[in-house]
Motif scaffolding. Structure first.
Motif, PDB file in Angstrom:
ATOM      1  N   GLN A   3       0.883  -1.208  -0.005  1.00 41.74           N
ATOM      2  CA  GLN A   3       0.020   0.119  -0.078  1.00 41.74           C
ATOM      3  C   GLN A   3       0.942   1.239   0.000  1.00 41.74           C
ATOM      4  O   GLN A   3       1.929   1.208   0.719  1.00 41.74           O
ATOM      5  N   LEU A   4       0.501   2.271  -0.383  1.00 36.95           N
ATOM      6  CA  LEU A   4       1.102   3.667  -0.659  1.00 36.95           C
ATOM      7  C   LEU A   4       0.016   4.767  -0.402  1.00 36.95           C
ATOM      8  O   LEU A   4      -0.873   4.536  -1.318  1.00 36.95           O
ATOM      9  N   SER A   5       0.202   5.647   0.334  1.00 36.80           N
ATOM     10  CA  SER A   5      -0.605   6.675   0.606  1.00 36.80           C
ATOM     11  C   SER A   5      -0.264   8.054  -0.118  1.00 36.80           C
ATOM     12  O   SER A   5       1.027   8.186  -0.319  1.00 36.80           O
ATOM     13  N   LEU A   6      -1.211   8.977  -0.267  1.00 40.95           N
ATOM     14  CA  LEU A   6      -0.648  10.273  -0.616  1.00 40.95           C
ATOM     15  C   LEU A   6      -1.905  11.452  -0.231  1.00 40.95           C
ATOM     16  O   LEU A   6      -2.793  10.856   0.187  1.00 40.95           O
ATOM     17  N   LEU A  10      -8.719  16.031  -1.586  1.00 44.31           N
ATOM     18  CA  LEU A  10      -9.766  15.470  -0.979  1.00 44.31           C
ATOM     19  C   LEU A  10      -9.257  14.988   0.517  1.00 44.31           C
ATOM     20  O   LEU A  10     -10.260  14.110   1.170  1.00 44.31           O
ATOM     21  N   GLY A  11      -8.200  14.827   0.732  1.00 44.23           N
ATOM     22  CA  GLY A  11      -7.719  14.348   2.085  1.00 44.23           C
ATOM     23  C   GLY A  11      -6.469  13.142   1.555  1.00 44.23           C
ATOM     24  O   GLY A  11      -6.536  12.841   0.650  1.00 44.23           O
ATOM     25  N   PRO A  12      -6.272  12.596   2.512  1.00 43.79           N
ATOM     26  CA  PRO A  12      -5.369  11.090   2.479  1.00 43.79           C
ATOM     27  C   PRO A  12      -6.032  10.026   1.624  1.00 43.79           C
ATOM     28  O   PRO A  12      -7.166   9.820   1.991  1.00 43.79           O
ATOM     29  N   LEU A  13      -5.380   9.711   0.623  1.00 43.77           N
ATOM     30  CA  LEU A  13      -5.791   8.334  -0.107  1.00 43.77           C
ATOM     31  C   LEU A  13      -4.807   7.477  -0.001  1.00 43.77           C
ATOM     32  O   LEU A  13      -3.565   7.625  -0.090  1.00 43.77           O
ATOM     33  N   THR A  14      -4.996   6.007   0.088  1.00 40.77           N
ATOM     34  CA  THR A  14      -4.219   5.068   0.065  1.00 40.77           C
ATOM     35  C   THR A  14      -4.529   4.097  -1.338  1.00 40.77           C
ATOM     36  O   THR A  14      -5.740   3.654  -1.402  1.00 40.77           O
ATOM     37  N   LEU A  15      -3.639   3.906  -1.998  1.00 36.84           N
ATOM     38  CA  LEU A  15      -3.557   2.789  -3.051  1.00 36.84           C
ATOM     39  C   LEU A  15      -3.137   1.450  -2.740  1.00 36.84           C
ATOM     40  O   LEU A  15      -2.116   1.617  -1.693  1.00 36.84           O
ATOM     41  N   SER A  16      -3.584   0.377  -3.157  1.00 38.02           N
ATOM     42  CA  SER A  16      -3.446  -1.061  -2.592  1.00 38.02           C
ATOM     43  C   SER A  16      -3.135  -1.786  -4.107  1.00 38.02           C
ATOM     44  O   SER A  16      -3.833  -1.451  -4.990  1.00 38.02           O
ATOM     45  N   SER A  24      -7.484  -1.164  -5.097  1.00 40.25           N
ATOM     46  CA  SER A  24      -8.294  -0.580  -4.152  1.00 40.25           C
ATOM     47  C   SER A  24      -7.678   1.018  -4.169  1.00 40.25           C
ATOM     48  O   SER A  24      -6.418   1.296  -4.302  1.00 40.25           O
ATOM     49  N   LEU A  25      -8.616   1.833  -3.832  1.00 45.27           N
ATOM     50  CA  LEU A  25      -8.074   3.279  -3.612  1.00 45.27           C
ATOM     51  C   LEU A  25      -9.136   3.567  -2.421  1.00 45.27           C
ATOM     52  O   LEU A  25     -10.268   3.585  -2.452  1.00 45.27           O
ATOM     53  N   ASP A  26      -8.603   3.745  -1.392  1.00 45.03           N
ATOM     54  CA  ASP A  26      -9.241   4.143  -0.084  1.00 45.03           C
ATOM     55  C   ASP A  26      -9.021   5.523   0.501  1.00 45.03           C
ATOM     56  O   ASP A  26      -8.104   5.956   0.437  1.00 45.03           O
ATOM     57  N   TRP A  27     -10.114   6.223   1.164  1.00 41.62           N
ATOM     58  CA  TRP A  27     -10.033   7.200   1.817  1.00 41.62           C
ATOM     59  C   TRP A  27      -9.161   7.027   3.159  1.00 41.62           C
ATOM     60  O   TRP A  27      -9.313   5.790   3.917  1.00 41.62           O
ATOM     61  N   GLY A  28      -8.046   7.867   3.405  1.00 45.89           N
ATOM     62  CA  GLY A  28      -7.477   7.714   4.660  1.00 45.89           C
ATOM     63  C   GLY A  28      -6.130   7.167   4.341  1.00 45.89           C
ATOM     64  O   GLY A  28      -5.567   7.008   3.231  1.00 45.89           O
ATOM     65  N   TRP A  29      -5.126   7.261   5.230  1.00 43.49           N
ATOM     66  CA  TRP A  29      -3.859   7.195   5.276  1.00 43.49           C
ATOM     67  C   TRP A  29      -3.403   5.528   5.662  1.00 43.49           C
ATOM     68  O   TRP A  29      -3.857   4.982   6.698  1.00 43.49           O
ATOM     69  N   GLY A  30      -3.045   4.615   4.937  1.00 44.39           N
ATOM     70  CA  GLY A  30      -2.645   3.405   5.087  1.00 44.39           C
ATOM     71  C   GLY A  30      -1.520   3.118   6.192  1.00 44.39           C
ATOM     72  O   GLY A  30      -0.534   3.805   6.418  1.00 44.39           O
ATOM     73  N   ARG A  31      -1.857   1.936   6.704  1.00 48.85           N
ATOM     74  CA  ARG A  31      -1.157   1.556   8.048  1.00 48.85           C
ATOM     75  C   ARG A  31       0.618   1.283   7.525  1.00 48.85           C
ATOM     76  O   ARG A  31       1.402   1.852   8.065  1.00 48.85           O
ATOM     77  N   ASP A  32       0.689   0.605   6.343  1.00 43.98           N
ATOM     78  CA  ASP A  32       1.926   0.213   5.862  1.00 43.98           C
ATOM     79  C   ASP A  32       2.158   0.959   4.519  1.00 43.98           C
ATOM     80  O   ASP A  32       1.192   1.161   3.969  1.00 43.98           O
ATOM     81  N   GLN A  33       3.346   1.457   4.273  1.00 45.50           N
ATOM     82  CA  GLN A  33       3.936   2.221   3.145  1.00 45.50           C
ATOM     83  C   GLN A  33       5.043   1.394   2.590  1.00 45.50           C
ATOM     84  O   GLN A  33       5.977   1.275   3.003  1.00 45.50           O
TER      85      GLN A  33
END
Length: 154
Positions: A3-6, A10-16, A24-33
């Motif tokens: 996962q990598l966040s940016l 719109l706020g933090p987004l996390t790609l998986s 997936s693309l999720d709202w919020g900061w992922g735990r692992d980068q």
């Protein structure tokens, strides 16, 4: 799963990523980068997209959202909607098959919003919903960013 966040407007987004595809693309900061080549390219693409979506076109990297065969079909149609344009749930139902309600359910379960542009689908008499953290406000912001005409809410 990497996962990598940016940071985004719109706020933090996390790609998986899984098996070399964005899942997936999720709202919020992922735990692992984890900076894989694909996630870094996808992050950089999104950064540029938020600057000017008209210049970016469709997302150029492999996507593999988890879903039913019907959801996959609907999500494939979503990817054909050009930047700055919209379609109604009813119009999408005519193209993809099903009812506006089943289209709405599939659109609402899209695990890769923005990249699979579910924000471009509108209700017959207004905006409809949006599953981003900011709800319909995020949808309006994305449509305005793209220069899409906004409907009047009925």
């Amino acid at each position: 799963m990497p996962q990598l966040s940016l940071h985004s407007p719109l706020g933090p987004l996390t790609l998986s990523e899984e098996d070399g595809k964005i899942i997936s693309l999720d709202w919020g900061w992922g735990r692992d980068q984890t900076e894989t080549p694909l996630l870094c390219k996808a992050r950089d693409w999104l950064d540029q997209w938020f600057d000017d979506p008209a210049l970016m076109g469709a997302f150029p990297f492999p996507l593999e959202p988890y879903g039913t065969a019907y959801q996959q079909k609907v999500w494939a149609f979503l990817q054909t909607i050009p930047v700055g344009t919209t379609i109604t749930y009813g119009e999408l139902a005519q193209k993809a098959g099903g009812s506006p309600q089943s289209i709405g359910q599939a659109v609402g379960r899209n695990p890769i919003p923005i990249l699979i542009p579910c924000h471009r689908v509108l209700a017959r008499n207004g905006l409809g919903g949006y599953s981003g953290d900011g709800g319909v406000n995020d949808k309006v912001w994305l449509l305005e960013l793209e220069g899409a005409p906004l409907p009047t809410q009925a």
